[in-house]
Design a protein around this motif. Sequence first.
Motif, PDB file in Angstrom:
ATOM      1  N   TYR A  34       1.017  -1.186  -0.049  1.00 45.49           N
ATOM      2  CA  TYR A  34       0.056  -0.091  -0.210  1.00 45.49           C
ATOM      3  C   TYR A  34       0.830   1.368  -0.128  1.00 45.49           C
ATOM      4  O   TYR A  34       0.686   2.701  -0.413  1.00 45.49           O
ATOM      5  CB  TYR A  34      -1.040   0.048   1.249  1.00 45.49           C
ATOM      6  N   PHE A  35       1.705   0.998   1.081  1.00 44.01           N
ATOM      7  CA  PHE A  35       2.904   2.239   0.827  1.00 44.01           C
ATOM      8  C   PHE A  35       3.390   2.669  -0.092  1.00 44.01           C
ATOM      9  O   PHE A  35       3.871   4.030  -1.021  1.00 44.01           O
ATOM     10  CB  PHE A  35       3.921   1.878   2.128  1.00 44.01           C
ATOM     11  N   LEU A  36       3.982   1.037  -1.027  1.00 46.30           N
ATOM     12  CA  LEU A  36       4.302   1.661  -2.192  1.00 46.30           C
ATOM     13  C   LEU A  36       3.282   2.242  -3.558  1.00 46.30           C
ATOM     14  O   LEU A  36       3.652   3.297  -4.410  1.00 46.30           O
ATOM     15  CB  LEU A  36       5.069   0.414  -2.888  1.00 46.30           C
ATOM     16  N   VAL A  37       2.316   1.570  -3.627  1.00 43.37           N
ATOM     17  CA  VAL A  37       1.385   1.933  -4.536  1.00 43.37           C
ATOM     18  C   VAL A  37       1.070   3.867  -4.206  1.00 43.37           C
ATOM     19  O   VAL A  37       1.378   4.360  -5.842  1.00 43.37           O
ATOM     20  CB  VAL A  37       0.261   1.014  -4.038  1.00 43.37           C
ATOM     21  N   GLU A  38       1.195   3.581  -3.049  1.00 42.84           N
ATOM     22  CA  GLU A  38       1.060   5.697  -2.829  1.00 42.84           C
ATOM     23  C   GLU A  38       2.194   6.220  -3.272  1.00 42.84           C
ATOM     24  O   GLU A  38       1.609   7.653  -3.700  1.00 42.84           O
ATOM     25  CB  GLU A  38       0.326   5.494  -1.541  1.00 42.84           C
ATOM     26  N   GLU A  41       2.927   7.255  -9.715  1.00 40.20           N
ATOM     27  CA  GLU A  41       2.847   8.769  -9.691  1.00 40.20           C
ATOM     28  C   GLU A  41       0.775   8.638 -10.232  1.00 40.20           C
ATOM     29  O   GLU A  41       1.160   7.615 -10.625  1.00 40.20           O
ATOM     30  CB  GLU A  41       3.359   9.033 -11.266  1.00 40.20           C
ATOM     31  N   PRO A  42      -0.161   9.873 -10.704  1.00 40.37           N
ATOM     32  CA  PRO A  42      -0.554   8.923 -11.348  1.00 40.37           C
ATOM     33  C   PRO A  42      -0.815   8.397 -12.040  1.00 40.37           C
ATOM     34  O   PRO A  42      -0.069   9.315 -13.337  1.00 40.37           O
ATOM     35  CB  PRO A  42      -1.513  10.667 -10.893  1.00 40.37           C
ATOM     36  N   GLY A  43      -1.950   7.302 -12.784  1.00 40.64           N
ATOM     37  CA  GLY A  43      -1.969   7.174 -13.812  1.00 40.64           C
ATOM     38  C   GLY A  43      -2.793   5.890 -13.774  1.00 40.64           C
ATOM     39  O   GLY A  43      -3.442   5.316 -12.734  1.00 40.64           O
ATOM     40  N   PRO A  44      -2.749   5.637 -14.417  1.00 42.47           N
ATOM     41  CA  PRO A  44      -3.744   3.733 -14.745  1.00 42.47           C
ATOM     42  C   PRO A  44      -2.830   2.699 -13.699  1.00 42.47           C
ATOM     43  O   PRO A  44      -3.405   1.790 -13.092  1.00 42.47           O
ATOM     44  CB  PRO A  44      -3.559   3.322 -16.772  1.00 42.47           C
ATOM     45  N   LEU A  45      -1.591   2.677 -13.725  1.00 39.19           N
ATOM     46  CA  LEU A  45      -1.307   1.300 -12.887  1.00 39.19           C
ATOM     47  C   LEU A  45      -1.048   1.950 -11.233  1.00 39.19           C
ATOM     48  O   LEU A  45      -1.976   0.531 -10.843  1.00 39.19           O
ATOM     49  CB  LEU A  45       0.092   1.265 -13.821  1.00 39.19           C
ATOM     50  N   LYS A  46      -1.668   2.771 -11.112  1.00 36.19           N
ATOM     51  CA  LYS A  46      -2.250   3.152  -9.743  1.00 36.19           C
ATOM     52  C   LYS A  46      -3.094   3.039  -9.612  1.00 36.19           C
ATOM     53  O   LYS A  46      -3.394   2.214  -8.558  1.00 36.19           O
ATOM     54  CB  LYS A  46      -1.134   4.559  -9.662  1.00 36.19           C
ATOM     55  N   GLN A  47      -4.945   3.061 -10.497  1.00 39.30           N
ATOM     56  CA  GLN A  47      -5.708   3.309 -11.012  1.00 39.30           C
ATOM     57  C   GLN A  47      -6.258   1.450 -10.276  1.00 39.30           C
ATOM     58  O   GLN A  47      -7.089   1.506  -9.497  1.00 39.30           O
ATOM     59  CB  GLN A  47      -6.060   3.811 -11.367  1.00 39.30           C
ATOM     60  N   LYS A 373      11.926   7.439  -9.265  1.00 37.81           N
ATOM     61  CA  LYS A 373      12.604   8.460  -8.991  1.00 37.81           C
ATOM     62  C   LYS A 373      12.185   8.107  -7.723  1.00 37.81           C
ATOM     63  O   LYS A 373      12.458   9.245  -6.393  1.00 37.81           O
ATOM     64  CB  LYS A 373      11.994   9.721  -9.528  1.00 37.81           C
ATOM     65  N   ARG A 374      11.032   7.674  -7.257  1.00 37.42           N
ATOM     66  CA  ARG A 374      10.734   6.924  -5.456  1.00 37.42           C
ATOM     67  C   ARG A 374      10.095   5.825  -5.792  1.00 37.42           C
ATOM     68  O   ARG A 374      10.165   4.720  -6.780  1.00 37.42           O
ATOM     69  CB  ARG A 374       9.101   8.028  -5.549  1.00 37.42           C
ATOM     70  N   ASP A 375       9.951   5.774  -4.403  1.00 40.51           N
ATOM     71  CA  ASP A 375      10.333   4.396  -3.878  1.00 40.51           C
ATOM     72  C   ASP A 375       8.925   3.062  -5.378  1.00 40.51           C
ATOM     73  O   ASP A 375       9.007   2.190  -5.720  1.00 40.51           O
ATOM     74  CB  ASP A 375       9.533   4.241  -2.685  1.00 40.51           C
ATOM     75  N   GLY A 376       7.916   4.008  -5.495  1.00 41.83           N
ATOM     76  CA  GLY A 376       6.509   3.561  -5.687  1.00 41.83           C
ATOM     77  C   GLY A 376       7.537   2.989  -7.287  1.00 41.83           C
ATOM     78  O   GLY A 376       6.560   2.015  -7.779  1.00 41.83           O
ATOM     79  N   ALA A 381       8.883  -1.161 -12.870  1.00 41.57           N
ATOM     80  CA  ALA A 381       8.963  -1.881 -13.130  1.00 41.57           C
ATOM     81  C   ALA A 381       8.862  -3.165 -12.888  1.00 41.57           C
ATOM     82  O   ALA A 381       8.749  -4.349 -14.181  1.00 41.57           O
ATOM     83  CB  ALA A 381      10.658  -1.572 -12.564  1.00 41.57           C
ATOM     84  N   LEU A 382       7.715  -3.515 -12.086  1.00 44.15           N
ATOM     85  CA  LEU A 382       7.708  -4.531 -11.645  1.00 44.15           C
ATOM     86  C   LEU A 382       6.732  -4.960 -13.101  1.00 44.15           C
ATOM     87  O   LEU A 382       6.392  -6.166 -13.758  1.00 44.15           O
ATOM     88  CB  LEU A 382       6.824  -5.201 -10.623  1.00 44.15           C
ATOM     89  N   ASP A 383       5.767  -4.173 -13.642  1.00 45.60           N
ATOM     90  CA  ASP A 383       4.620  -4.311 -14.028  1.00 45.60           C
ATOM     91  C   ASP A 383       5.256  -4.904 -15.744  1.00 45.60           C
ATOM     92  O   ASP A 383       4.932  -5.158 -16.850  1.00 45.60           O
ATOM     93  CB  ASP A 383       3.907  -2.925 -14.883  1.00 45.60           C
TER      94      ASP A 383
END
Length: 412
Positions: A34-38, A41-47, A373-376, A381-383
């Motif tokens: 959950y921390f990494l998802v947050e 950056e906003p976009g389809p993968l995060k959604q 640029k940030r942990d998430g 990369a996993l995707d």
Amino acid sequence: MDTRTWGVLGAMVLSACASTGGSATGIQVGPRPYFLVEQLEPGPLKQRLRRCADGPFRRTTFSIGHRGAPLQFPEHTRESYEAAARMGAGVLECDVTFTKDRQLVCRHSQCDLHTTTNILAIPELAAKCAKPFEPADPATGRPASARCCTSDVTLAEFKRLCGKMDAADPAATTVEQYLRGTPDWRTDLYSTCGTLLSHQESIALFRSLGTKFTPELKAPSVPMPYEGDYTQVAYAQQLVDEYTRAGVPPEDVWPQSFQLDDVKYWLQHAPRFGRQAVFLDERDDLPGSRFDPDDPSTWEPSMEALAASGVRIIAPPIYVLLKLDAEGRIVPSAYARHARAAGLDLITWSFEREGPLPPGGGYYFQSIAPALKRDGDVLVALDVLARDVGVVGVFSDWPGTVTYYASCMGRD
């Protein structure tokens, strides 16, 4: 408080657990995904990943426990493996090496007991080490050192040891100081006395946890044949024999080795196990190597030659499979594309192996570092590894993250 009230409270607690990372299957991914998802950056993968926040999460062979869950638990210990299984790892890894009495045990290296266990704190066992503890000398700049191997002790002596986080303090002047040194992005909270396991014990444990098996035959750190008659072939055969004696179906086992000859041995002499043998490919990291993941002329043997020899699965580090395109996007490397074209399946290592990105991590993502640029961003990369490269499994030091992704994306 009466029984009915306790029952109502219990139901409330279970409901709360199910909505915060638990599931009907008992898989608990914890807060890190959950921390990494947050952090994305906003976009389809995060959604897409956000929509999976309530699960259900399930065990999947896509999520492989790399030495268990050693981001926070001592590697190759019962506690580390149990944590990985709770996080949904469908396959667990025992790195296999041998003791003085030729018994197989779970250790990442034959000669790492001085950094992964408390052997130096047990005088009668420390005396058996190949190289005793030598304190640091600040005057000359000499670091503290020691070398303790599984082949220095018997299985019974090995079982007396406590597993700890893999670390040592090179500035130490005492054994107590030397046994410290855990990076600050890990923890010693669960490192009180990890339970070490023989290979046979790991088989029994993994069965009880409902997972499958990926033992890695570690390259010996002692000359072979050991003591004149224990050959590499005998060592490789002993590994698969322990699964046969335990009644484990070969299709539940993915034996691994960095030595291509080990894989070829299993293909020829233990073909039911060899069919799923994994060639761990570190050709890019060998001394003097000119290996380039984007230049097939530097690959020896070629992907086609590996496939022709019977190899079906290869496993390079993450950075070999990924690169950045002209727009700075993460895309598959030529290595990844050629492997798939040759009919080879791909597994990769190791996710969640490093500290924060930045500044603590970087090695396993070195080919795409500017994009992280940030942990998430590791989830991007996993995707790409899952969707575009097409890996069939990902080793992780904290399997909950890969389990979350795999459950969300419908990966087996």
